[in-house]
Motif scaffolding. Structure first.
Motif, PDB file in Angstrom:
ATOM      1  N   ALA A  12       1.152  -1.156   0.085  1.00 41.66           N
ATOM      2  CA  ALA A  12      -0.250   0.377  -0.107  1.00 41.66           C
ATOM      3  C   ALA A  12       1.158   1.099  -0.457  1.00 41.66           C
ATOM      4  O   ALA A  12       1.991   1.201   0.992  1.00 41.66           O
ATOM      5  N   LEU A  14       0.629   5.349   1.022  1.00 37.68           N
ATOM      6  CA  LEU A  14       0.136   6.110   2.102  1.00 37.68           C
ATOM      7  C   LEU A  14       1.064   7.070   1.723  1.00 37.68           C
ATOM      8  O   LEU A  14       1.803   7.825   2.115  1.00 37.68           O
ATOM      9  N   TYR A  44      -3.454   5.311  -0.505  1.00 36.75           N
ATOM     10  CA  TYR A  44      -3.967   6.227   0.265  1.00 36.75           C
ATOM     11  C   TYR A  44      -3.859   7.222   0.533  1.00 36.75           C
ATOM     12  O   TYR A  44      -2.822   7.692   0.673  1.00 36.75           O
ATOM     13  N   LEU A  73      -4.180   0.005   8.122  1.00 33.79           N
ATOM     14  CA  LEU A  73      -3.761  -0.533   6.575  1.00 33.79           C
ATOM     15  C   LEU A  73      -2.990  -1.953   7.306  1.00 33.79           C
ATOM     16  O   LEU A  73      -2.959  -2.349   7.213  1.00 33.79           O
ATOM     17  N   GLU A  76      -5.718  -4.190   8.275  1.00 36.13           N
ATOM     18  CA  GLU A  76      -6.333  -4.606   6.665  1.00 36.13           C
ATOM     19  C   GLU A  76      -5.115  -5.410   5.741  1.00 36.13           C
ATOM     20  O   GLU A  76      -5.503  -6.749   5.609  1.00 36.13           O
ATOM     21  N   TYR A  78      -1.516  -5.216   4.847  1.00 36.20           N
ATOM     22  CA  TYR A  78      -0.458  -4.921   4.020  1.00 36.20           C
ATOM     23  C   TYR A  78       0.653  -5.503   4.935  1.00 36.20           C
ATOM     24  O   TYR A  78       0.884  -5.176   5.686  1.00 36.20           O
ATOM     25  N   ILE A  81       4.505  -1.094   3.564  1.00 39.57           N
ATOM     26  CA  ILE A  81       3.611  -0.331   3.728  1.00 39.57           C
ATOM     27  C   ILE A  81       4.685   1.070   3.257  1.00 39.57           C
ATOM     28  O   ILE A  81       5.743   0.686   3.607  1.00 39.57           O
TER      29      ILE A  81
END
Length: 278
Positions: A12, A14, A44, A73, A76, A78, A81
Motif C-alpha cells: 500500500a 500512503l 491511500y 492499513l 487490513e 498489508y 507500506i
C-alpha cells in the motif's frame, strides 16, 4: 509467527499530507496521479493537520491522520507500506512523519518505509527549481519574480539547509529572482523596504514600469495564499505593477503540487522505497 498470517495483502502507498480546508481536492488529484503510476498498488491519503481534519469533518468530509491510517492499513493486513511524505522541505512536518512511522515499526509486522521530502536531494531539487524558473521566464522573460516560501521559524530545524539552498539557487539562476518567507529566514515583514529598494536599484532602466510576479512556493494555495500572499501583493502594488503567477494547469491558483517536476519527484521517491523492499 501466527500473527503474520493475517498480513495477506502485498503493498500500500500512503500519501501523508499536511492538508487544506479549501484545497483538499489538489491532494485527491495527486492521489489519482499516483494511482495511475502504480496501477497494482492500493493508494491511500492522510492529513496531519488536526485543525484541517476537524473543520472538514464539520462539512462531512472525512480524512484520517497518519497514525489512524497506519493502524487501518496494519489491520487490513498489508505486508509492505510506503509512506510518501508530501512535504516540499524536510523540516518539522516531514520529521513528524518519520517519527510516527518509527513508532509504528515497534509493534507492527508490516514493513513500513518513509520517502524523502520533495526537496531532499540536491540533483532533483536543482533540476526541478531550474525547470520551474525556466517555464516562468518563457512566459514573462523581463518580469521580476518574487518567490515566497512559508519558511520555518527555528534555526535548529532539520532540513533548513534545503530552504537555504533553494533560495540561493533562485538568485543564481537569474538576477531578477528575489526571495522572502512568510515566517522564516528573510520574512517579508522585516525585509520589505530592503526588497523594494533592491528591486528598484537593480531594475532602474525601467523603474516606472517594473513588473513583479509573485511565485508562492506552496504545495497547495490554501489559507496562506488567500491571506498572506494576497496581503504581500497589495503592499507591493503601491510601488510596482504586480500580479500572482498564473497556474501552469487549468486551475485558478498556482500550486507546486500540480507541477509535473514536483509530481515526478514524489513518484520517484515512492519507487525508490518500493525497490528497496524488493
Amino acid at each position: 509467527m501466527k500473527r503474520f498470517r493475517h498480513y495477506n495483502k502485498d503493498k500500500a502507498i500512503l500519501l501523508s499530507c499536511f492538508g487544506s480546508i479549501i484545497e483538499q481536492d489538489k491532494y485527491l488529484e495527486l492521489k489519482k496521479y499516483i494511482e495511475s503510476e502504480f496501477k497494482n498498488i492500493d493508494v491511500y491519503l492522510s492529513f496531519s493537520s488536526k485543525m484541517v481534519i476537524k473543520k472538514l469533518k464539520k462539512k462531512k468530509i472525512i480524512f484520517k491522520n497518519l497514525p489512524q491510517s497506519l493502524a487501518n492499513l496494519d489491520l487490513e493486513g498489508y505486508r509492505k507500506i510506503i509512506v510518501s511524505s508530501i512535504n516540499l522541505f524536510p523540516t518539522d512536518e516531514h520529521n513528524l512523519v518519520k517519527r510516527t512511522v518509527k513508532g509504528f515499526r515497534e509493534f507492527s509486522l508490516s514493513n513500513i518505509k518513509t520517502t524523502k521530502a520533495v526537496f531532499s536531494k540536491n540533483k532533483s531539487t536543482t533540476l526541478a527549481i531550474k525547470a520551474i524558473d525556466d517555464k516562468l521566464r518563457v512566459q514573462n522573460p523581463n518580469t521580476v519574480n518574487l518567490y515566497i516560501m512559508h519558511g520555518t521559524p527555528d534555526f535548529e530545524t532539520n532540513g533548513i539547509a534545503s530552504i537555504d539552498y533553494v533560495s540561493q539557487l533562485l538568485k543564481v539562476l537569474n538576477p531578477k529572482n528575489y526571495f522572502c518567507s512568510l515566517e522564516g529566514s528573510f520574512p517579508f515583514y522585516a525585509i520589505k523596504e530592503a526588497l523594494i529598494r533592491d528591486i528598484k536599484n537593480q531594475n532602474s532602466d525601467n523603474n516606472k514600469n517594473i513588473e513583479i510576479q509573485i511565485v508562492p512556493i506552496l504545495l497547495v494555495s490554501g489559507n496562506h495564499y488567500n491571506k498572506d500572499v494576497i496581503e504581500i501583493k497589495e503592499e507591493l502594488s503601491v510601488n510596482f505593477n504586480i500580479k500572482i503567477v498564473d497556474s501552469f494547469k487549468n486551475s485558478d491558483k498556482f500550486s507546486f503540487i500540480e507541477i509535473d517536476e514536483i509530481k515526478d519527484i514524489i513518484k520517484d521517491n515512492i519507487k525508490e522505497e518500493i525497490d528497496k523492499m524488493g
